[in-house]
Design a protein around this motif. Structure first.
Motif, PDB file in Angstrom:
ATOM      1  N   PRO A  50       0.453  -1.443  -0.061  1.00 35.78           N
ATOM      2  CA  PRO A  50      -0.209   0.859  -0.158  1.00 35.78           C
ATOM      3  C   PRO A  50       0.578   1.319   0.072  1.00 35.78           C
ATOM      4  CG  PRO A  50      -0.666  -0.928   2.334  1.00 35.78           C
ATOM      5  CD  PRO A  50       0.722  -2.015   1.137  1.00 35.78           C
ATOM      6  N   GLY A  52       0.610   5.701   0.124  1.00 38.44           N
ATOM      7  CA  GLY A  52      -0.543   6.322   0.753  1.00 38.44           C
ATOM      8  C   GLY A  52       0.431   7.823   1.166  1.00 38.44           C
ATOM      9  N   CYS A  54       0.598  11.383   4.147  1.00 35.09           N
ATOM     10  CA  CYS A  54      -0.623  11.989   4.258  1.00 35.09           C
ATOM     11  C   CYS A  54       0.353  13.136   4.919  1.00 35.09           C
ATOM     12  CB  CYS A  54      -0.524  10.981   5.959  1.00 35.09           C
ATOM     13  SG  CYS A  54       0.535  10.246   6.362  1.00 35.09           S
ATOM     14  N   GLU A  71      -0.979   7.564  -7.985  1.00 33.41           N
ATOM     15  CA  GLU A  71      -1.526   6.136  -7.777  1.00 33.41           C
ATOM     16  C   GLU A  71      -1.565   5.650  -6.455  1.00 33.41           C
ATOM     17  OE1 GLU A  71      -2.582   3.840 -10.900  1.00 33.41           O
ATOM     18  OE2 GLU A  71      -2.509   5.437 -12.429  1.00 33.41           O
ATOM     19  N   ASP A  73      -2.992   4.187  -2.738  1.00 28.45           N
ATOM     20  CA  ASP A  73      -3.790   3.601  -1.713  1.00 28.45           C
ATOM     21  C   ASP A  73      -4.816   4.439  -1.540  1.00 28.45           C
ATOM     22  OD1 ASP A  73      -3.663   0.914  -2.832  1.00 28.45           O
ATOM     23  OD2 ASP A  73      -1.845   1.353  -1.700  1.00 28.45           O
ATOM     24  N   TYR A  74      -4.208   5.470  -0.526  1.00 29.39           N
ATOM     25  CA  TYR A  74      -4.761   6.018  -0.121  1.00 29.39           C
ATOM     26  C   TYR A  74      -4.743   7.240   0.106  1.00 29.39           C
ATOM     27  CZ  TYR A  74      -1.670   5.009   3.985  1.00 29.39           C
ATOM     28  OH  TYR A  74      -0.345   4.869   4.658  1.00 29.39           O
ATOM     29  N   VAL A  75      -5.064   8.596   0.928  1.00 28.57           N
ATOM     30  CA  VAL A  75      -4.806  10.110   1.011  1.00 28.57           C
ATOM     31  C   VAL A  75      -4.659   9.996   2.671  1.00 28.57           C
ATOM     32  CG1 VAL A  75      -3.763  10.808  -0.702  1.00 28.57           C
ATOM     33  CG2 VAL A  75      -5.725  11.157  -0.284  1.00 28.57           C
ATOM     34  N   SER A  76      -4.267  11.067   3.346  1.00 29.58           N
ATOM     35  CA  SER A  76      -5.798  11.777   4.784  1.00 29.58           C
ATOM     36  C   SER A  76      -4.779  12.778   4.586  1.00 29.58           C
ATOM     37  CB  SER A  76      -5.131  10.098   5.265  1.00 29.58           C
ATOM     38  OG  SER A  76      -3.552  10.874   5.827  1.00 29.58           O
ATOM     39  N   ARG A  86     -10.948  15.965  -1.650  1.00 27.65           N
ATOM     40  CA  ARG A  86     -12.131  15.507  -2.629  1.00 27.65           C
ATOM     41  C   ARG A  86     -12.086  16.729  -3.945  1.00 27.65           C
ATOM     42  NH1 ARG A  86     -16.795  13.945   2.391  1.00 27.65           N
ATOM     43  NH2 ARG A  86     -14.870  12.570   3.581  1.00 27.65           N
ATOM     44  N   TRP A 101      -7.798   6.600  -9.796  1.00 30.12           N
ATOM     45  CA  TRP A 101      -7.424   5.552  -8.766  1.00 30.12           C
ATOM     46  C   TRP A 101      -9.511   4.802  -8.326  1.00 30.12           C
ATOM     47  CZ3 TRP A 101      -7.057  10.750 -10.014  1.00 30.12           C
ATOM     48  CH2 TRP A 101      -5.918  10.732 -10.162  1.00 30.12           C
TER      49      TRP A 101
END
Length: 102
Positions: A50, A52, A54, A71, A73-76, A86, A101
């Protein structure tokens, strides 16, 4: 950097490096290369690892667009920046045909 499926490369490490280098007006090419290398090497070493990002750079639209090239798997980011993040992710998905994504 050695890793395995149980130990993801910490996204916060890259975020800290980028905090002073990525700005709304431009990106430091050395930091861009560093992120490229980290993501590429992690994916080669551990397929399916993964990826990501942040931190505050995710909240900065220009930097987020740059990070989305990988690309992840996550962003925070912090709650105050979620709507902007968003929006940027949605805009990029539309520009890319909605296939980049999950």
């Amino acid at each position: 950097m050695k890793t395995d499926r149980n130990h993801a490369i910490p996204a916060t490490t890259m975020t800290r490096c980028m905090e002073s280098a990525l700005t709304p007006t431009g990106h430091d090419p050395a930091v861009r290369r560093l992120v490229d290398i980290c993501v590429r090497e992690a994916r080669q070493a551990v397929p399916g690892i993964p990826i990501g990002f942040c931190g505050e750079q995710v909240a900065e639209p220009t930097a987020l667009v740059e990070l989305l090239r990988h690309e992840p798997d996550y962003v925070s980011c912090g709650p105050a920046h979620i709507e902007v993040a968003r929006y940027v992710v949605g805009r990029q998905r539309r520009q890319d045909g909605g296939t980049s994504w999950a």
